[in-house]
Design an enzyme around this catalytic site. Structure first.
Site, PDB file in Angstrom:
ATOM      1  N   PRO A   2     105.445  11.219  95.446  1.00  0.00           N
ATOM      2  CG  PRO A   2     104.060   9.601  94.513  1.00  0.00           C
ATOM      3  CD  PRO A   2     104.169  10.548  95.654  1.00  0.00           C
ATOM      4  CD  GLU A   3     109.673  15.793  94.151  1.00  0.00           C
ATOM      5  OE1 GLU A   3     110.349  16.394  93.298  1.00  0.00           O
ATOM      6  OE2 GLU A   3     109.891  15.878  95.362  1.00  0.00           O
ATOM      7  NE  ARG A 118      98.632  11.463 105.280  1.00  0.00           N
ATOM      8  CZ  ARG A 118      99.585  12.389 105.302  1.00  0.00           C
ATOM      9  NH1 ARG A 118     100.853  12.053 105.176  1.00  0.00           N
ATOM     10  NH2 ARG A 118      99.290  13.660 105.430  1.00  0.00           N
ATOM     11  NE  ARG A 163     106.510  36.993  90.716  1.00  0.00           N
ATOM     12  CZ  ARG A 163     105.662  35.971  90.553  1.00  0.00           C
ATOM     13  NH1 ARG A 163     105.578  35.366  89.393  1.00  0.00           N
ATOM     14  NH2 ARG A 163     104.937  35.567  91.566  1.00  0.00           N
TER      15      ARG A 163
END
Ligand SMILES: [Zn+2]
Length: 282
Positions: A2-3, A118, A163
């Site tokens: 899930p995000e 999990r 970066r």
């Protein structure tokens, strides 16, 4: 996993069904789901006779503000679904799912049930005397919420310029922006027309602005999609989440691009699969 949009959908669902009701008991079937306090019995004792006043979200963390009729502020209940966690709103007599980890009992025979195949999912009780981030340490390192004014173009330019890591790796970093994972990073980069392996230092200002706008757009679209299908089953199904079936590139390796019909390609970056259109993303 899930995000942000899936967690936001769960938050909205929890606010529809659990507010103003006193938790009268519960059961912990897997002790290590409870990250704080140390004892599962104490966790349940702290939640007994408390009422949830509101569910908040920070990144992928859910935080319920708690009150108690005698003492007032009763701290926080934190939940992180991790890979496979699901919160279900059920009747107590409904048969237990095989991977049920925690049960919280509400009036009228209702139950909030945490099911997690999990077992990476976690729950915390945070006392009112502590800030949530002092107990739920993952909150400390979270970057700004993508919908907040802190996630500005100035902020993003400052974090990305000079970066030497790839933009895909940067977007997966929860310290850069909270709640974006593999699905929405790939989707936002497609909408931006930028290859996932592009180095941050190579991005132009206009491209960074497009990335910021695309992140907000794709997350918003997914929240709206999830919100329309929400029922009393607070379901977050693994990788697809709200976004099942409508992705531009995520999970579509070898399938035709929805814009140009070129085959979607997949590469490994930072240990994760990245999906992109070789024509639309130059
Ligand atoms: Zn394309």
């Amino acid at each position: 996993m899930p995000e942000l949009p899936e967690v936001e959908t769960v938050r909205q669902g929890l606010n529809q069904v659990t507010l103003g009701q006193e938790i009268w008991g519960g059961d912990v079937l897997l002790d290590r789901t409870i990250a704080h306090p140390f004892s599962a019995n104490e966790f349940l004792a702290r939640l007994k006779n408390v009422t949830i006043t509101n569910w908040h979200r920070r990144g992928k963390y859910l935080l319920a503000a708690l009150t108690q009729s005698n003492t007032g502020d009763a701290g926080w209940l934190g939940v992180h679904l991790r890979m496979t966690g699901q919160l279900l709103w059920l009747n107590q007599q409904d048969p237990l799912q095989k991977h049920t980890r925690v049960r919280l009992f509400f009036p009228d025979n209702r139950e909030l049930r945490f099911v997690d195949l999990r077992t990476f999912g976690q729950m915390w009780w945070v006392p009112a005397s502590e800030a949530p981030e002092s107990i739920i340490t993952g909150l400390k390192n979270l970057g700004p919420e993508p919908f907040s004014s802190d996630f500005s173009i100035e902020y993003l330019v400052g974090k990305l310029q000079n970066r030497q890591r790839t933009i895909k790796a940067a977007l997966l970093d929860q310290a850069l922006v909270a709640g974006v994972g593999n699905i929405y990073a790939d989707e936002a980069l497609f909408l931006s027309g930028i290859r996932p392996e592009t180095l941050c230092s190579a991005l132009k200002l206009e491209q960074i602005e497009r990335i910021r706008t695309s992140i907000i757009q794709v997350l918003q679209a997914s929240i709206e999609a999830g919100g329309t299908t929400f029922s009393n089953f607070l379901n977050v199904q693994g990788v697809n989440g709200n976004y099942s079936g409508v992705a531009w590139v995520y999970g579509r390796t070898g399938e035709p691009c929805r814009v140009c019909s070129t085959s979607i390609e997949r590469i490994k970056l930072a240990g994760r699969s990245s999906h992109f259109c070789p024509k639309c993303q130059q």
